[in-house]
Motif scaffolding. Sequence first.
Motif, mmCIF file in Angstrom:
data_model
loop_
_atom_site.group_PDB
_atom_site.id
_atom_site.type_symbol
_atom_site.label_atom_id
_atom_site.label_comp_id
_atom_site.label_asym_id
_atom_site.label_seq_id
_atom_site.Cartn_x
_atom_site.Cartn_y
_atom_site.Cartn_z
ATOM 1 N N ARG A 1 12.159 17.117 0.215
ATOM 2 C CA ARG A 1 12.106 16.678 -1.185
ATOM 3 C C ARG A 1 12.283 15.173 -1.219
ATOM 4 N N TYR A 2 11.273 14.509 -1.767
ATOM 5 C CA TYR A 2 11.256 13.062 -1.807
ATOM 6 C C TYR A 2 11.292 12.573 -3.252
ATOM 7 N N VAL A 3 11.996 11.482 -3.459
ATOM 8 C CA VAL A 3 11.911 10.765 -4.730
ATOM 9 C C VAL A 3 10.812 9.723 -4.580
ATOM 10 N N GLU A 4 9.790 9.831 -5.432
ATOM 11 C CA GLU A 4 8.631 8.955 -5.343
ATOM 12 C C GLU A 4 8.381 8.302 -6.702
ATOM 13 N N ARG A 5 7.967 7.050 -6.650
ATOM 14 C CA ARG A 5 7.795 6.262 -7.867
ATOM 15 C C ARG A 5 6.331 5.900 -8.065
ATOM 16 N N TRP A 6 5.882 6.048 -9.316
ATOM 17 C CA TRP A 6 4.521 5.639 -9.642
ATOM 18 C C TRP A 6 4.323 4.165 -9.305
ATOM 19 N N ALA A 7 3.202 3.862 -8.683
ATOM 20 C CA ALA A 7 2.834 2.465 -8.494
ATOM 21 C C ALA A 7 2.425 1.871 -9.837
ATOM 22 N N LYS A 8 2.541 0.571 -9.944
ATOM 23 C CA LYS A 8 2.086 -0.101 -11.152
ATOM 24 C C LYS A 8 0.559 -0.151 -11.178
ATOM 25 N N GLU A 9 0.001 -0.012 -12.369
ATOM 26 C CA GLU A 9 -1.451 -0.029 -12.499
ATOM 27 C C GLU A 9 -2.038 -1.342 -12.001
ATOM 28 N N ASP A 10 -1.309 -2.433 -12.173
ATOM 29 C CA ASP A 10 -1.810 -3.728 -11.695
ATOM 30 C C ASP A 10 -1.943 -3.760 -10.182
ATOM 31 N N ASP A 11 -1.242 -2.875 -9.482
ATOM 32 C CA ASP A 11 -1.327 -2.809 -8.025
ATOM 33 C C ASP A 11 -2.328 -1.765 -7.553
ATOM 34 N N CYS A 12 -3.139 -1.257 -8.479
ATOM 35 C CA CYS A 12 -4.128 -0.218 -8.145
ATOM 36 C C CYS A 12 -5.523 -0.666 -8.557
ATOM 37 N N GLN A 13 -5.824 -1.938 -8.319
ATOM 38 C CA GLN A 13 -7.112 -2.505 -8.703
ATOM 39 C C GLN A 13 -7.904 -2.964 -7.489
ATOM 40 N N GLY A 14 -7.467 -2.598 -6.287
ATOM 41 C CA GLY A 14 -8.066 -3.116 -5.074
ATOM 42 C C GLY A 14 -7.158 -4.169 -4.477
ATOM 43 N N GLY A 15 -7.709 -5.245 -3.959
ATOM 44 C CA GLY A 15 -6.892 -6.318 -3.397
ATOM 45 C C GLY A 15 -6.404 -5.992 -2.002
ATOM 46 N N THR A 16 -5.522 -6.853 -1.498
ATOM 47 C CA THR A 16 -5.059 -6.700 -0.115
ATOM 48 C C THR A 16 -4.364 -5.366 0.101
ATOM 49 N N LEU A 17 -3.491 -4.975 -0.810
ATOM 50 C CA LEU A 17 -2.756 -3.713 -0.686
ATOM 51 C C LEU A 17 -2.962 -2.901 -1.959
ATOM 52 N N ASN A 18 -3.873 -1.955 -1.915
ATOM 53 C CA ASN A 18 -4.131 -1.094 -3.065
ATOM 54 C C ASN A 18 -3.238 0.140 -2.971
ATOM 55 N N ARG A 19 -2.371 0.315 -3.957
ATOM 56 C CA ARG A 19 -1.323 1.348 -3.876
ATOM 57 C C ARG A 19 -1.793 2.658 -4.511
ATOM 58 N N GLN A 20 -2.809 3.252 -3.932
ATOM 59 C CA GLN A 20 -3.302 4.540 -4.402
ATOM 60 C C GLN A 20 -3.316 5.528 -3.247
ATOM 61 N N ALA A 21 -2.129 6.052 -2.989
ATOM 62 C CA ALA A 21 -1.905 7.143 -2.047
ATOM 63 C C ALA A 21 -0.564 7.733 -2.440
ATOM 64 N N ASP A 22 -0.307 8.979 -2.077
ATOM 65 C CA ASP A 22 0.953 9.622 -2.445
ATOM 66 C C ASP A 22 1.960 9.549 -1.303
ATOM 67 N N SER A 23 3.224 9.470 -1.697
ATOM 68 C CA SER A 23 4.325 9.325 -0.743
ATOM 69 C C SER A 23 4.075 8.139 0.180
ATOM 70 N N PHE A 24 3.451 7.091 -0.385
ATOM 71 C CA PHE A 24 3.043 5.959 0.437
ATOM 72 C C PHE A 24 4.183 4.995 0.695
ATOM 73 N N VAL A 25 4.040 4.232 1.758
ATOM 74 C CA VAL A 25 4.878 3.067 2.038
ATOM 75 C C VAL A 25 3.957 1.946 2.486
#
Length: 883
Positions: free
Chosen positions: A698-722
């Motif tokens: 059981r993991y506590v996971e936080r929604w990424a900010k939409e501004d970080d899901c537009q592409g760019g160097t690090l696109n934060r669209q994956a689950d349980s990501f680091v």
Amino acid sequence: MPKQNVEMLAFNRGIISPLALGRVDLERTALSAEIQTNWMPRVLGSMMLRPGLEYRWETNDSDVAKLIPFVFSTDETALVEVTGSSMRVWDGDSLVTRPSVSSTITNGEFTSNLNGWTDADETGTVSEYEFAALLGGRMKLTGNGTNQAARYQAVSTSSAGTEHALRIEILRGPVELKVGTSAGDDSYISATLRTGTHSLTFTPSGTFYIQFSSSLKRSVLVESVAVESAGIMELPSPWAEDDLNYLRWDQSGDVIFVACDRYQQRRIERRSATSWSIVRYQPEDGPFRIVNTSPITLTPSALSGDITVTASEDLFTNGHIGALFRLTSAGQEVQESISSDDTFTSSIRVTGIGNSRAFSVSVSGFSGGTVVTLQRSPGEPGSWTDVEDYTANTSKQYNDELDNQIIYYRLGIKSGEYGSGTVTVSLSFAGGSASGVVRVNYIVDGTEVGASVLSDLGSDTATSDWEEGAWSDLRGWPSAVALYEGRLWWSGGDYMWGSESDAYEDFDDQTEGDAGPISRAIGSGPVDVINWLLPLQRLLVGTEGSEKSARSNSLDEPLTPTNFNLKNISTQGSARVPAVVVDSKGLFVQRSGLRVYEMDFKASTYDYGSMDMTTLAPKVCSPGVKWLAVQRQPDTRVHCVLNDGAVAILIYDPVENVVCWVRLETDGEVEDAVVLPGDNEDQVYYVVKRTINGATKRYVERWAKEDDCQGGTLNRQADSFVVYPGSSLDHLEGQTVVMWGGGRDLGTATVSGGSVSLPSGVTEAVVGLPYTAQYKSTKLAYGAAMGSSLMQRKRINALALMLANTHYQGLQYGSSFDLLDDLPGMSQGAAITDDTVWEGFDEESFTFNDTWDTDSRLCLQASAPRPCTVLAAIMSMDTNDKA
């Protein structure tokens, strides 16, 4: 054959029921979807591949957890993680932890004595060791009402300048704690410790002193004290795992008040970012049940301190431990043992005429120049004037001969008039009555209990005039709590209790006026458990059979003991899920667990009414909602955690008439959701149950900010990501993961040994679990009479898309999810560069591979980690095929 264009200019209408697919005559349903999963629509109309879920931490032992938000201010927040065995606190980006220090406390468990603790008792008080079977040894402190019993210890340390934490268990409070640079100094900590567990921090500059004290006439008990070891701070949780979804709470300043059916209420207290406590909520003056009507009498052994109470018949059970009893005596007696200046008895109230006004004055134990003074105050206590002085032992009757007047009297020693020793003083009046309150500590048998006197009793004779506390293991505990109009409200069973105004632990029903406490029975409907209290413009109450409004005679008038009414506003009945506030509105889960209702104030009825928010999608919350959480930025979104581990999300904007349901799914089961305020986007946390390498996590996971899901160097669209390699991938061991780094999709890999291999030239990447978003339109129609095109053979021959922040291969389209095409690889006659992310895409239509059918649909699919945002879709359709 004629061609028609079908325009889809908004994707914020959400899912509708298959039973409503034919309602293409309505714009709302014509633009809705049969499937809309893992897409996040905006109130403006576009939809994006939802943000990823960032791994934050694993719950304690991967146990089922409930997250309680702590919000002192918008920039001072924390998350309290409660499991069936412990409570931990997440502050900012880290769990509250303790550093390693060398300091130790001598005999902090009080194993067999108080060795190591220096006696600092003042005159007339006692600090001593006490042993109890099953509970072991503890420090017992008994004051005399004025002077304090105290013990202290000097603790040397070689860890000066390093934060220390004291773990303190209070078995019976309140206990005064001082930590400082000398005995009695409180420059590090000054705190009143309630019954429960405390973890309090300070940073010593060298040797420090710990002192426990109490001036109460009843005993208080310190069970243990220790300097905490290095590691994560954990406090014991009283609730079982199965009870966590029934926790209800509200917050005032640094205190979270928690209710749970079948459990005594708790206070979660914060004294600093790293100092936390979880203690019992224990009012000392109520609330009480109705006055005893049985022939049973109760006899206290003394007027104050630790006493026994004897019943004339069997009355007491183990369920009475911790319960209050208020005893009212015929006649009044007050007494005090005094060994300091400015100390008086409680007052007696004298009325009547002639000899009936006479009362007894007793003074004994004189030594060394003490002066005892009798004082009186007309009408009410407060305006005290001297009547008589006594400088020797005295026993007399006093009659003021002030017929038909109400006069209060007290006896004691004024400032500067104490000499030495302990003087025992008392007043006794045969007229009137006096009430005192005791709390039961232990059961001797059915007719006798040990108790602490919380407010002095009026007599030690038998009385049938007594009231039992409303709350106990026997009578039950409140199941809901809310702060409203300056009162702390509790509810449970068929009752509601409101504290005195601005006094959250006072329930003295003898307090006169509008500020007094409120106690009311609901009186109708199935009310075994009140599921929630909701503070809106009125205080709303959710029960199994109805929703009620607690109201005064006028909307602008506050609730008072004499101006309080409960009226039904809805008879839908509620599920055992807490309701939530959205501005002046409320949302609750209907009794079935499948529907969400809005409560809004109706001018026509001058009260709240309910409206079904799932009318067009009655099964969107199937198989049932178990928790609600509200996100306000960037849009208002209500996260409805479902029993199957999915989340039904309501995008909600009454002004724009947006009521849009979508579903969120992940490779696992979402079990809880909570929201903390953010700057431009709120922070949404989920507790997610996943199967990792064959084990349940059981993991506590936080929604990424939409501004970080537009592409760019690090696109934060994956689950349980680091972000890797900045963080280990141990939590995804053995899983196939997707990766995005250096501004491009890096493909997939399998985590082995907590790591993956990144392509050459990529120094860090977002690594996590994949997920897919699917959108399936409702039935497509066209023309002025939209319904006329239903059941006609047609096909989509071309599609034009307006996109933003979209990977050039970030979207697939087709007439079904089994027949999807990629976006064109050419633009204006040239091949598109690999890993291009369009900031905007607005080009001519392209061919759509479709077959003739009466039910032609548009299906769109996007997959993590490639960003995608859809603004509009225009379809060109062939119709009237004769083949």
